[in-house]
Design a protein around this motif. Structure first.
Motif, mmCIF file in Angstrom:
data_model
loop_
_atom_site.group_PDB
_atom_site.id
_atom_site.type_symbol
_atom_site.label_atom_id
_atom_site.label_comp_id
_atom_site.label_asym_id
_atom_site.label_seq_id
_atom_site.Cartn_x
_atom_site.Cartn_y
_atom_site.Cartn_z
ATOM 1 N N GLU A 61 -30.180 20.382 7.004
ATOM 2 C CA GLU A 61 -29.400 19.761 7.954
ATOM 3 C C GLU A 61 -27.987 20.427 7.953
ATOM 4 O OE1 GLU A 61 -29.317 17.614 10.318
ATOM 5 O OE2 GLU A 61 -27.241 17.047 10.742
ATOM 6 N N SER A 64 -28.166 23.859 9.416
ATOM 7 C CA SER A 64 -28.195 24.174 10.826
ATOM 8 C C SER A 64 -27.099 23.534 11.712
ATOM 9 C CB SER A 64 -29.524 23.397 11.287
ATOM 10 O OG SER A 64 -29.489 22.012 10.999
ATOM 11 N N SER A 65 -26.471 22.819 10.848
ATOM 12 C CA SER A 65 -25.337 22.094 11.675
ATOM 13 C C SER A 65 -23.921 22.773 11.404
ATOM 14 C CB SER A 65 -25.194 20.586 11.388
ATOM 15 O OG SER A 65 -24.998 20.404 10.062
ATOM 16 N N SER A 66 -23.842 23.746 10.293
ATOM 17 C CA SER A 66 -22.579 24.417 10.105
ATOM 18 C C SER A 66 -22.799 25.718 10.408
ATOM 19 C CB SER A 66 -22.459 24.283 8.742
ATOM 20 O OG SER A 66 -23.339 24.711 7.812
ATOM 21 N N GLN A 67 -21.707 26.489 10.451
ATOM 22 C CA GLN A 67 -21.766 27.969 10.745
ATOM 23 C C GLN A 67 -20.936 28.948 9.663
ATOM 24 O OE1 GLN A 67 -20.091 28.242 14.829
ATOM 25 N NE2 GLN A 67 -22.015 28.131 15.580
#
Ligand SMILES: Cc1cc2nc3c(=O)[nH]c(=O)nc-3n(C[C@H](O)[C@H](O)[C@H](O)COP(=O)(O)OP(=O)(O)OC[C@H]3O[C@@H](n4cnc5c(N)ncnc54)[C@H](O)[C@@H]3O)c2cc1C
Length: 455
Positions: A61, A64-67
């Protein structure tokens, strides 16, 4: 000969302990608030934050939710800047312990943040034991395999060669199970990944039934050991030597299976202190005057034998902090390479008292292990205490390793980049392609990894 030591019965085990316990004043801190530092103290960074997932789902999670930039970190025992980042460190200190075991196959699955030293007892409890271990066991399983960490022994590959299955969470958060039969095209890349492909969360290791080992230490002339090295390596389960600098002697170590009762007293602090004191004395003399003293002391070191459970014999405690360069050269070139290094130390009057380490590692089929390919390798290490500037010594010796076709240990000091490394590893370009496919945004890159894989 220095009469101060002529009456001492210095034990080889204590001698080895003290050789790796040389302490110096702590390095000056680069920043009072530095939140991450490696084991030797030579590397530091100020990461934007740390992410310590409590489950694989949390990790997936987060990714996939950070860059931003990320770097996985184990226990920080690498000497090369594989870890430092301005982005987030990913720490698996909550993903530890044995997850499953297979009694028939003698395999066990561990969470990837487990330290090697925390695997021996739970494995023994289920009738298994690691095939081999490195010189210390403070590394995490993921961290050790990421750099192809190895022990000693011509019969044993690096630890990555014992991995049968693993799980990798990609920078995009995808969860990949990898083995020879599942995502098999990634298996030989991911077992030695330098943390450049994703975050490894679990690994299944091939083990064996528990066993007991007897370790024998003794002192022998370096030339004699080298002449019989292949024979000794073939006849002992583990065989290696620690050549003393400015000396004709090496501390020699052979380890074999035994049924003898456990007998493993701790090294005598008094004897270890005497040896450390002797080394401190050598360091006060100009290098060209040291040989008679060093040889005189070496001749007094008495052989020792200890017996214990395998994992208590294979790894050691190394308290003195140091930096290290290690290259693996094809086994047949090992003796000549070592001779040239030792002679260079004498000829150039290099002021070093730390011994070298010389051991064999079996070939494997990973893409980036230092022993991958068709040849067994000789791993040769040089060391400097953490308080000393290692660069002048390592810079002088590194070209000797190149001359003999050496490959640098990924976790130990070296100066090579992508151009040179691609010449040393037939599958290097394949690894670069896999890295690019799994991490197209370069989230896992830091300056050092860019040098290794991009330019
Ligand atoms: C005193 C000492 C003795 C040593 N003895 C030996 C020896 O006998 N033989 C030998 O071969 N080496 C030896 N080494 C080197 C050491 O084994 C390696 O540098 C090893 O990689 C360190 O493991 P670590 O857990 O500290 O990982 P770190 O140094 O923290 O990280 C190493 C690499 O693993 C990656 N990584 C960590 N966790 C993950 C993860 N979950 N997923 C993906 N990548 C990850 C990191 O990004 C990094 O690229 C020694 C080092 C020291 C300090």
């Amino acid at each position: 000969m220095n009469s101060k030591f002529s009456r001492r019965q210095i034990l080889a085990q204590g001698a080895l302990a003290s050789l790796f316990s040389m302490t110096h004043p702590v390095l000056a801190a680069t920043s009072a608030s530095t939140p991450w530092r490696n084991w030797s103290g030579g590397l530091a960074c100020n990461p934007a934050g740390r992410f310590s997932p409590s489950t694989e789902a949390d990790l997936s999670e987060f990714l996939s939710s950070s860059q931003g930039l990320i770097r996985p970190v184990g226990s920080g025992h690498s000497f090369t800047p594989l870890v430092p980042t301005d982005g987030h460190l990913v720490v698996l200190d909550q993903l530890t312990g044995m997850l499953a075991h297979d009694t028939d196959k003698l395999q066990a699955t561990f969470a990837a943040g487990t330290r090697l030293g925390d695997m021996g007892a739970p494995l023994e409890a289920v009738g298994q034991s690691m095939l081999n271990l490195p010189d210390i066991d403070r590394q995490t399983l993921a961290g050790a395999t990421a750099t192809a960490t190895h022990g000693t022994g011509i019969g044993f590959t690096c630890l990555s060669g014992f991995v049968t299955d693993m799980r990798l969470v990609t920078p995009a958060g995808d969860v990949l199970d990898i083995s020879e039969s599942e995502n098999g095209e990634l298996f030989n890349a991911a077992r030695v990944s330098l943390g450049a492909l994703g975050i490894v969360t679990r690994m299944t290791m091939q083990n064996r039934a528990p066993y007991r080992l007897k370790a024998k230490n003794w002192v022998q002339p370096i030339e004699e050991v080298l002449e019989g090295f292949d024979e000794s390596a073939a006849s002992h389960r583990h065989f290696e030597m620690f050549p003393l600098t400015h000396s004709k002697y090496a501390l020699t170590l052979a380890i074999d299976e035994t049924d003898e009762p456990i007998n493993n007293p701790p090294p005598s602090p008094e004897e270890a202190a005497a040896f450390a004191q002797a080394m401190a004395h050598w360091a006060t003399l100009p290098p060209r005057e040291r040989m008679p003293l060093v040889d005189g002391l070496a001749e007094q070191i008495q052989p020792t034998e200890v017996v214990d459970t395998s994992y208590k014999i294979l790894s050691n405690v190394r308290n003195g902090r140091f930096n290290e360069m290690e290259y693996s050269v094809p086994k047949e070139a090992g003796a000549e390479c070592l001779r040239e290094i030792l002679q260079t130390i004498i000829d150039k009057e290099i002021d070093v008292v730390f011994p070298l380490e010389y051991r064999y590692v079996r070939r494997d089929d990973t893409w980036l292990s230092m022993s991958s390919g068709d040849e067994d390798h000789a791993a040769i290490s040089i060391h400097r205490t953490a308080a000393e500037d290692y660069r002048p010594y390592f810079d002088l010796i590194e070209p000797i390793f190149w001359k003999y076709g050496g490959r640098p240990h990924w976790g130990k000091i070296h100066s090579l980049g992508a151009a040179e490394l691609s010449e040393l590893y037939p599958r290097f370009k394949d690894f670069q392609m896999v890295r690019n496919e799994l991490d197209p945004q370069g989230r896992l890159l830091n300056e050092h990894l860019r040098k290794l894989f991009i330019s």
